[in-house]
Design a protein around this motif. Structure first.
Motif, PDB file in Angstrom:
ATOM      1  N   LEU B  10      26.795  10.372   9.510  1.00 11.26           N
ATOM      2  CA  LEU B  10      27.809  11.379   9.799  1.00 11.26           C
ATOM      3  C   LEU B  10      27.554  11.921  11.196  1.00 11.26           C
ATOM      4  O   LEU B  10      26.443  12.371  11.503  1.00 11.26           O
ATOM      5  N   GLY B  11      28.552  11.844  12.036  1.00  8.99           N
ATOM      6  CA  GLY B  11      28.437  12.377  13.399  1.00  8.99           C
ATOM      7  C   GLY B  11      28.714  13.866  13.365  1.00  8.99           C
ATOM      8  O   GLY B  11      29.847  14.272  13.134  1.00  8.99           O
ATOM      9  N   VAL B  12      27.681  14.671  13.583  1.00 15.35           N
ATOM     10  CA  VAL B  12      27.818  16.119  13.366  1.00 15.35           C
ATOM     11  C   VAL B  12      27.715  16.900  14.669  1.00 15.35           C
ATOM     12  O   VAL B  12      27.236  16.401  15.692  1.00 15.35           O
ATOM     13  N   LYS B  13      28.147  18.144  14.610  1.00 15.66           N
ATOM     14  CA  LYS B  13      28.142  19.005  15.785  1.00 15.66           C
ATOM     15  C   LYS B  13      26.760  19.614  16.012  1.00 15.66           C
ATOM     16  O   LYS B  13      26.307  19.765  17.142  1.00 15.66           O
ATOM     17  N   ASP B  14      26.104  19.966  14.914  1.00 15.26           N
ATOM     18  CA  ASP B  14      24.840  20.689  14.999  1.00 15.26           C
ATOM     19  C   ASP B  14      23.958  20.200  13.848  1.00 15.26           C
ATOM     20  O   ASP B  14      24.213  20.523  12.684  1.00 15.26           O
ATOM     21  N   ILE B  15      22.944  19.421  14.175  1.00 18.45           N
ATOM     22  CA  ILE B  15      22.132  18.802  13.123  1.00 18.45           C
ATOM     23  C   ILE B  15      21.456  19.850  12.234  1.00 18.45           C
ATOM     24  O   ILE B  15      21.430  19.710  11.014  1.00 18.45           O
ATOM     25  N   ALA B  16      20.924  20.910  12.846  1.00 18.77           N
ATOM     26  CA  ALA B  16      20.225  21.921  12.041  1.00 18.77           C
ATOM     27  C   ALA B  16      21.184  22.561  11.034  1.00 18.77           C
ATOM     28  O   ALA B  16      20.846  22.755   9.868  1.00 18.77           O
ATOM     29  N   ARG B  17      22.384  22.863  11.507  1.00 20.35           N
ATOM     30  CA  ARG B  17      23.373  23.468  10.620  1.00 20.35           C
ATOM     31  C   ARG B  17      23.727  22.523   9.468  1.00 20.35           C
ATOM     32  O   ARG B  17      23.762  22.913   8.302  1.00 20.35           O
ATOM     33  N   SER B  18      23.975  21.263   9.814  1.00 17.49           N
ATOM     34  CA  SER B  18      24.372  20.292   8.790  1.00 17.49           C
ATOM     35  C   SER B  18      23.224  19.991   7.834  1.00 17.49           C
ATOM     36  O   SER B  18      23.408  19.909   6.623  1.00 17.49           O
ATOM     37  N   GLY B  95      29.533  25.008   2.078  1.00 22.30           N
ATOM     38  CA  GLY B  95      30.631  24.048   2.189  1.00 22.30           C
ATOM     39  C   GLY B  95      31.965  24.736   1.942  1.00 22.30           C
ATOM     40  O   GLY B  95      32.017  25.919   1.613  1.00 22.30           O
ATOM     41  N   THR B  96      33.029  23.988   2.103  1.00 21.56           N
ATOM     42  CA  THR B  96      34.375  24.528   1.912  1.00 21.56           C
ATOM     43  C   THR B  96      35.009  23.833   0.714  1.00 21.56           C
ATOM     44  O   THR B  96      34.966  22.606   0.615  1.00 21.56           O
ATOM     45  N   LEU B  97      35.596  24.631  -0.163  1.00 18.40           N
ATOM     46  CA  LEU B  97      36.309  24.031  -1.288  1.00 18.40           C
ATOM     47  C   LEU B  97      37.624  23.484  -0.757  1.00 18.40           C
ATOM     48  O   LEU B  97      38.439  24.226  -0.211  1.00 18.40           O
ATOM     49  N   VAL B  98      37.828  22.199  -0.880  1.00 17.03           N
ATOM     50  CA  VAL B  98      39.056  21.579  -0.377  1.00 17.03           C
ATOM     51  C   VAL B  98      40.091  21.503  -1.505  1.00 17.03           C
ATOM     52  O   VAL B  98      41.261  21.812  -1.316  1.00 17.03           O
ATOM     53  N   ARG B  99      39.655  21.106  -2.666  1.00 15.75           N
ATOM     54  CA  ARG B  99      40.548  21.090  -3.831  1.00 15.75           C
ATOM     55  C   ARG B  99      39.705  21.262  -5.092  1.00 15.75           C
ATOM     56  O   ARG B  99      38.780  20.477  -5.324  1.00 15.75           O
ATOM     57  N   PRO B 100      40.018  22.281  -5.892  1.00 19.12           N
ATOM     58  CA  PRO B 100      39.255  22.504  -7.127  1.00 19.12           C
ATOM     59  C   PRO B 100      39.430  21.330  -8.085  1.00 19.12           C
ATOM     60  O   PRO B 100      40.368  20.532  -7.936  1.00 19.12           O
ATOM     61  N   GLY B 101      38.568  21.245  -9.065  1.00 17.63           N
ATOM     62  CA  GLY B 101      38.621  20.151 -10.037  1.00 17.63           C
ATOM     63  C   GLY B 101      39.972  20.041 -10.715  1.00 17.63           C
ATOM     64  O   GLY B 101      40.574  21.048 -11.077  1.00 17.63           O
ATOM     65  N   TYR B 102      40.455  18.820 -10.866  1.00 17.66           N
ATOM     66  CA  TYR B 102      41.722  18.584 -11.568  1.00 17.66           C
ATOM     67  C   TYR B 102      41.692  17.217 -12.239  1.00 17.66           C
ATOM     68  O   TYR B 102      40.908  16.349 -11.866  1.00 17.66           O
ATOM     69  N   GLU B 103      42.561  17.060 -13.219  1.00 19.81           N
ATOM     70  CA  GLU B 103      42.646  15.779 -13.930  1.00 19.81           C
ATOM     71  C   GLU B 103      43.453  14.817 -13.085  1.00 19.81           C
ATOM     72  O   GLU B 103      44.622  15.043 -12.806  1.00 19.81           O
ATOM     73  N   PHE B 112      37.252  18.252  -4.565  1.00 21.20           N
ATOM     74  CA  PHE B 112      36.803  17.890  -3.226  1.00 21.20           C
ATOM     75  C   PHE B 112      36.190  19.089  -2.511  1.00 21.20           C
ATOM     76  O   PHE B 112      36.708  20.207  -2.601  1.00 21.20           O
ATOM     77  N   PHE B 113      35.109  18.826  -1.788  1.00 16.25           N
ATOM     78  CA  PHE B 113      34.614  19.845  -0.862  1.00 16.25           C
ATOM     79  C   PHE B 113      34.389  19.195   0.489  1.00 16.25           C
ATOM     80  O   PHE B 113      34.334  17.964   0.606  1.00 16.25           O
ATOM     81  N   ALA B 114      34.283  20.040   1.517  1.00 19.31           N
ATOM     82  CA  ALA B 114      33.983  19.533   2.857  1.00 19.31           C
ATOM     83  C   ALA B 114      32.660  20.119   3.307  1.00 19.31           C
ATOM     84  O   ALA B 114      32.335  21.274   3.006  1.00 19.31           O
ATOM     85  N   ASP B 115      31.889  19.322   4.020  1.00 14.84           N
ATOM     86  CA  ASP B 115      30.615  19.806   4.561  1.00 14.84           C
ATOM     87  C   ASP B 115      30.909  20.565   5.862  1.00 14.84           C
ATOM     88  O   ASP B 115      32.078  20.703   6.254  1.00 14.84           O
ATOM     89  N   PRO B 116      29.895  21.093   6.549  1.00 20.99           N
ATOM     90  CA  PRO B 116      30.185  21.949   7.711  1.00 20.99           C
ATOM     91  C   PRO B 116      30.989  21.275   8.825  1.00 20.99           C
ATOM     92  O   PRO B 116      31.645  21.950   9.612  1.00 20.99           O
ATOM     93  N   ASP B 117      30.962  19.949   8.892  1.00 22.66           N
ATOM     94  CA  ASP B 117      31.757  19.253   9.910  1.00 22.66           C
ATOM     95  C   ASP B 117      33.103  18.783   9.377  1.00 22.66           C
ATOM     96  O   ASP B 117      33.816  18.054  10.077  1.00 22.66           O
ATOM     97  N   GLY B 118      33.393  19.141   8.146  1.00 23.43           N
ATOM     98  CA  GLY B 118      34.675  18.726   7.569  1.00 23.43           C
ATOM     99  C   GLY B 118      34.625  17.376   6.873  1.00 23.43           C
ATOM    100  O   GLY B 118      35.660  16.878   6.433  1.00 23.43           O
TER     101      GLY B 118
END
Lengths: 141, 141
Positions: B10-18, B95-103, B112-118
């Motif tokens: 994963l190409g990240v902006k800030d390794i320590a943050r990620s 992380g960021t909640l992108v979409r809560p659990g669904y059937e 779905f969630f996103a990590d600090p770089d999306g």
């Protein structure tokens, strides 16, 4: 959450085209009865090809995006020579040579190709990361 | 070319943050002496965090890119209940909640969630794809 990754989904434009590319690399699909998706066992994880627009929709995101995706899949080789051989094989299968093999600063030998959707594969010989017989990497602590 | 994938970068902006994000999920880094990169053993493969600009440079590509990257990493759970638990854990870790659990239409339960770089993670319970004890998926033919 356990420390693992189980599947990588590539959002592709045309599943038949993309699956054909991986099949020409000698890969064999699993779960062939599944419709609208192609699954390949890739070591202990799965590589899945799925329509890009559907992937965005499943996540509730807009499908637009362009440029460098910021992610690379890597295929680690067992020998240095194998890097050039895999790049040649990828191009013969319909991939694009992104960067021919070169000696990289950390002591390895790497090259890059792109699959039909532009997904980046790094083909890497890393003498510090030996592979198990079944192709897994087990990192030193 | 063998049929496998050995590492995802994963190409990240800030390794320590990620790296902090994945560590808050309970993941433990390997090869800690490596500089400018963070490695996590993720089952039989490796998840690597590396500066986005360096990744583009290594590949000889322009680093610009935006929008949906067209790729998703997946974490398959052992139970349906685990999906919501992992999403909650990811949000608590930053992380960021992108979409809560669904059937989802194919009979599973996903979110779905996103990590600090999306970078997009799909947390999926797929009753058709049971996991081995060590967390690998072995697909049916």
């Amino acid at each position: 959450m356990e420390q693992r990754l189980t599947l990588v989904t590539l959002g592709v434009k045309d599943i038949a085209r993309s699956a054909g590319f991986y099949e020409r690399l000698g890969w064999v699909r699993s779960v062939r009865q599944a419709e609208g998706v192609a699954f390949f066992q890739a070591g202990g994880i799965v590589l899945s090809l799925y329509p890009r627009a559907e992937l965005a929709k499943d996540a509730g995101l807009a499908p637009e995006g362009s440029g460098f995706p910021g992610i690379a899949l890597a295929y680690n080789t067992r020998t240095r020579e194998e890097v050039d051989a895999v790049l040649t094989e990828a191009v013969a299968a319909g991939g694009t040579l992104v960067r021919p093999g070169y000696e990289i600063f950390w002591g390895g030998y790497v090259g890059f190709f792109a699959d039909p959707d532009g997904f980046l594969w790094e083909v890497a010989w890393n003498p510090m990361f030996p592979l198990t017989e079944d192709g897994a990497i087990v990192l030193p602590a």
